[in-house]
Write an enzyme that holds these catalytic residues in place. Structure first.
Site, PDB file in Angstrom:
ATOM      1  N   HIS A 171       0.651  -1.056   0.192  1.00  0.00           N
ATOM      2  CA  HIS A 171       0.250   0.392   0.032  1.00  0.00           C
ATOM      3  C   HIS A 171       0.340   0.878   0.146  1.00  0.00           C
ATOM      4  O   HIS A 171       0.961   2.324  -0.371  1.00  0.00           O
ATOM      5  CB  HIS A 171      -1.254  -0.221   0.884  1.00  0.00           C
TER       6      HIS A 171
ATOM      7  N   SER B  96      -0.296  -1.188  -6.958  1.00  0.00           N
ATOM      8  CA  SER B  96      -0.012  -2.495  -7.576  1.00  0.00           C
ATOM      9  C   SER B  96       0.669  -2.120  -8.457  1.00  0.00           C
ATOM     10  O   SER B  96       0.353  -1.166  -9.054  1.00  0.00           O
ATOM     11  CB  SER B  96      -1.538  -3.477  -7.557  1.00  0.00           C
TER      12      SER B  96
ATOM     13  N   LYS C 137     -14.062  -7.825  -8.343  1.00  0.00           N
ATOM     14  CA  LYS C 137     -13.379  -9.390  -8.984  1.00  0.00           C
ATOM     15  C   LYS C 137     -13.237  -9.856  -8.155  1.00  0.00           C
ATOM     16  O   LYS C 137     -12.628 -11.154  -8.513  1.00  0.00           O
ATOM     17  CB  LYS C 137     -12.546  -8.326  -9.613  1.00  0.00           C
ATOM     18  N   ASP C 138     -12.835  -9.851  -7.353  1.00  0.00           N
ATOM     19  CA  ASP C 138     -11.899 -10.906  -6.099  1.00  0.00           C
ATOM     20  C   ASP C 138     -12.793 -11.879  -6.119  1.00  0.00           C
ATOM     21  O   ASP C 138     -12.524 -13.306  -5.726  1.00  0.00           O
ATOM     22  CB  ASP C 138     -11.328 -10.438  -4.979  1.00  0.00           C
TER      23      ASP C 138
ATOM     24  N   GLU D  34       5.764 -33.694  -0.803  1.00  0.00           N
ATOM     25  CA  GLU D  34       3.899 -33.230  -0.965  1.00  0.00           C
ATOM     26  C   GLU D  34       4.944 -33.078  -2.535  1.00  0.00           C
ATOM     27  O   GLU D  34       5.604 -32.315  -2.097  1.00  0.00           O
ATOM     28  CB  GLU D  34       3.837 -32.370   0.076  1.00  0.00           C
TER      29      GLU D  34
END
Lengths: 202, 425
Positions: B217, B221, B245-246, B289
């Site tokens: 922040h 972005s 959108k998220d 894994e």
């Protein structure tokens, strides 16, 4: 400490001005300011203090007394026939006890030391007069898997000893690494013959 | 208003009273409401939020599972089976937790891929990126220790192999391993401390995630074009645009998650872990894994113990230097005609490493692993530094808004819809 005190005076903005402008009177003496010494001394004491406090936390994660108390194991050798092997448990790890055939001993002794990654004679890995008995920790020195080769049906690798299936290390009839990623021979633990047919490991 | 209080816009008197004294509501409004965000995000920008959701799911399921689990070598395996059979919805919680780890890694791998593809690691976001790498490493440690807890064969031997990596350190290696184990092999003290750390680390991760977001922040972005917003016409408020959108991303994520949990809960696990741990028998084929396989392949590619461990660690450490290894000022691979292909190959190479890491350590897999390991490092250490100097990038668009709007059939832009570069700071 000595060379800190002996170093030439540093020029800081407060020192650049006239001496009278220093109301606290820290810088009245020649040489480095006493404050440097105080900072250094306080810092060193703090560092020692932190170290003293941190050590119990770190050491508490080391093996505890009850774990150390279980650090030896007795193994009865009587029932093991020639060419046979058994696995004992010592400190949570497998210990390979193999009664070798004369041919296996012969093979182990015939290898020139120059060919070995971790050179060690066969004699150095057994007790004098007890060359039949090979006692090694059954933990691959690469990343700690248990190699195959204890059971007659197991793969024993290209050198007749043990073969680690995890990453493909081969060990010979003296437990020495001959091929693969393992850097060292299978470890020979501390052990003593308490009688002709009994050993104490650890 | 009494002195010393925060200036608050909140209307509700109670919330306003709180906000004046602890401006959390103002903060959320500023950082997640009006926060100006580039207007051209694609769906790859969902994966940060998805990683947050994954972390929350893992902590929620983990806390209730820990109420049923017993960290003792004699009881751990049975306590997990009890969770599966007797605890109400225990099967669901455990399958969510086990597959949640896989979902978390899928999300984070895509998040990292997004970062590398759009050059988000470059200035001014170097530290943001490095904090992210720290989170990734903490996740790997947490996942590894979690996998040990069921105390099956893979748990035990995975723990043995991974802790033994430290024995490669010259001189003090063996003492470090004994210290890590709290004994002379992986045993009860090891299981206990792994449980303790497995509980602790997710909260450490949560803390570092807050640093990650705080740093984000500050710089804002990145975006698919890799150019900075030049003014308000290039950004939109985070809410409602990117919250919605998220949300779409979260629905798809939960759909995939549910498919795994309800229809293939053991697909990504290993059958050998349903055999209780036996310190005397190593399974014929140990595999970690799936999310560790590429790094495991690098470890096994080197026929030298210390060398393998160093390269495996180096595969992660090299990421910390990436912002300086790639000094090309162009961020997005869209405008880097050669680097784009090198990165695509890097992506494919990563999948090959993953595949080969699950194969036995023998020919031809070792050779394949060696070639792929070489390319993994060459991409960071040779190709990117070289291309930074010699690649001629394509022309960058003037601004985000110009590029976005000209996408929609072109035509003249309405006056004032875009800004020339440098017009607005």
């Amino acid at each position: 400490m000595a060379d800190v005190l002996a170093s030439p005076p540093k020029t800081s903005p407060s020192e650049a001005g006239p001496r009278q402008a220093d109301p606290v009177g820290v810088h009245h003496e020649e040489g480095p300011p006493r404050r440097d010494f105080l900072k250094l001394a306080a810092g060193s004491f703090a560092a020692v203090g932190v170290g003293v406090v941190v050590w119990p936390f770190i050491n508490s994660m080391n093996p505890s007394q009850d774990v150390l108390a279980l650090a030896s194991t007795e193994v009865e050798l009587g029932p093991i026939a020639e060419g046979q092997a058994i696995t004992a448990m010592w400190r949570g790890k497998p210990v390979f006890v193999r009664r070798r055939t004369p041919q296996e001993i012969q093979e182990a002794r015939a290898v020139p030391l120059g060919e070995l990654r971790d050179p060690a004679t066969d004699q150095s890995r057994t007790k004098p007069g007890k060359e039949q008995w090979l006692i090694v920790v059954g933990v691959c020195t690469h990343l700690g898997c248990v190699p195959l080769g204890q059971k007659p049906t197991d793969a024993r690798g290209d050198f007749g000893g043990w073969f680690c299936p995890c990453h493909g290390s081969h060990y010979d009839t003296a437990g020495r690494v001959r091929r693969g990623p393992a850097p060292l021979n299978l470890a020979v633990p501390d052990y003593t013959f308490t009688s002709d047919t009994r050993i104490r490991v650890g | 208003m009494p002195e010393g209080l925060h200036e608050s816009d909140v209307k509700n008197p109670v919330l306003r009273w709180v906000d004046q004294r602890l401006p959390v509501i103002s903060m959320v409004q500023r950082e997640y409401g009006t926060f100006p965000t580039p207007r051209n995000f694609n769906y790859f920008w969902n994966f940060g939020a998805l990683a947050m959701i994954s972390l929350a799911i893992m902590i929620a399921t983990g806390v209730v599972l820990s109420m049923q689990y017993t960290a003792n070598t004699h009881m751990a395996f049975d306590s997990v089976e009890r969770i599966m059979r007797d605890v109400n919805y225990g099967w669901l919680l455990r399958y969510i937790h086990a597959n949640g780890a896989s979902m978390f890694f899928i999300v984070v791998y895509i998040h990292i891929w997004r970062n590398l593809n759009y050059g988000s690691y470059k200035t001014p976001r170097e530290l943001l990126f490095m904090i992210g790498v720290v989170i990734f490493i903490l996740m790997m440690a947490t996942a590894f220790m979690g996998y040990v807890l069921p105390w099956g064969q893979m748990s035990f031997w995975g723990a043995t192999v991974i802790t033994n990596l430290f024995s490669a350190i010259p001189v003090v290696g063996q003492s470090i391993v004994t210290w890590l184990w709290g004994g002379f092999s992986v045993d009860n003290p090891t299981l206990n401390r792994f449980f303790s750390l497995h509980f602790l680390l997710p909260f450490v991760i949560t803390g570092v995630v807050f640093l990650h977001i705080a740093a984000l922040h500050i710089t804002g972005s990145n975006n698919p074009l890799g150019i900075e917003p030049k003014g308000p016409q290039d950004t939109i408020p985070f809410h409602p645009y990117y919250t919605s959108k998220d949300s779409i991303g979260i629905v798809v994520y939960l759909l995939v998650f549910a498919l795994l949990v309800f229809f293939a809960p053991n697909m990504l696990g290993h059958a050998d872990n349903y055999i209780p741990a036996n310190p005397l028998v190593t399974p014929a084929h140990i595999v970690p894994e799936w999310y560790f396989l590429p790094f495991y392949a690098i470890l096994r590619a080197v026929p030298n113990k210390l060398g393998g461990v160093v390269l495996m660690g180096g595969a992660l450490v090299v990421l910390f230097f990436l912002p300086w290894l790639d000094s090309s000022p162009v961020r997005s691979m869209r405008f880097r005609p050669i680097a784009k292909w090198a990165f695509l190959l890097f992506t494919a190479n990563f999948f090959v490493l993953m595949w080969v890491g699950g194969k036995p350590a023998e020919a031809p897999y070792i050779l394949i692993a060696q070639v792929c390991t070489a390319y993994y490092f060459a991409y960071f250490l040779v190709i990117l530094p070289f291309l930074s100097k010699f690649e001629r990038p394509l022309p960058l668009p003037e601004s985000i808004s110009r590029a976005v709007l000209s996408h929609r059939g072109g035509g003249p832009l309405p006056a004032g819809a875009t800004a020339k570069p440098m017009e607005k700071a």
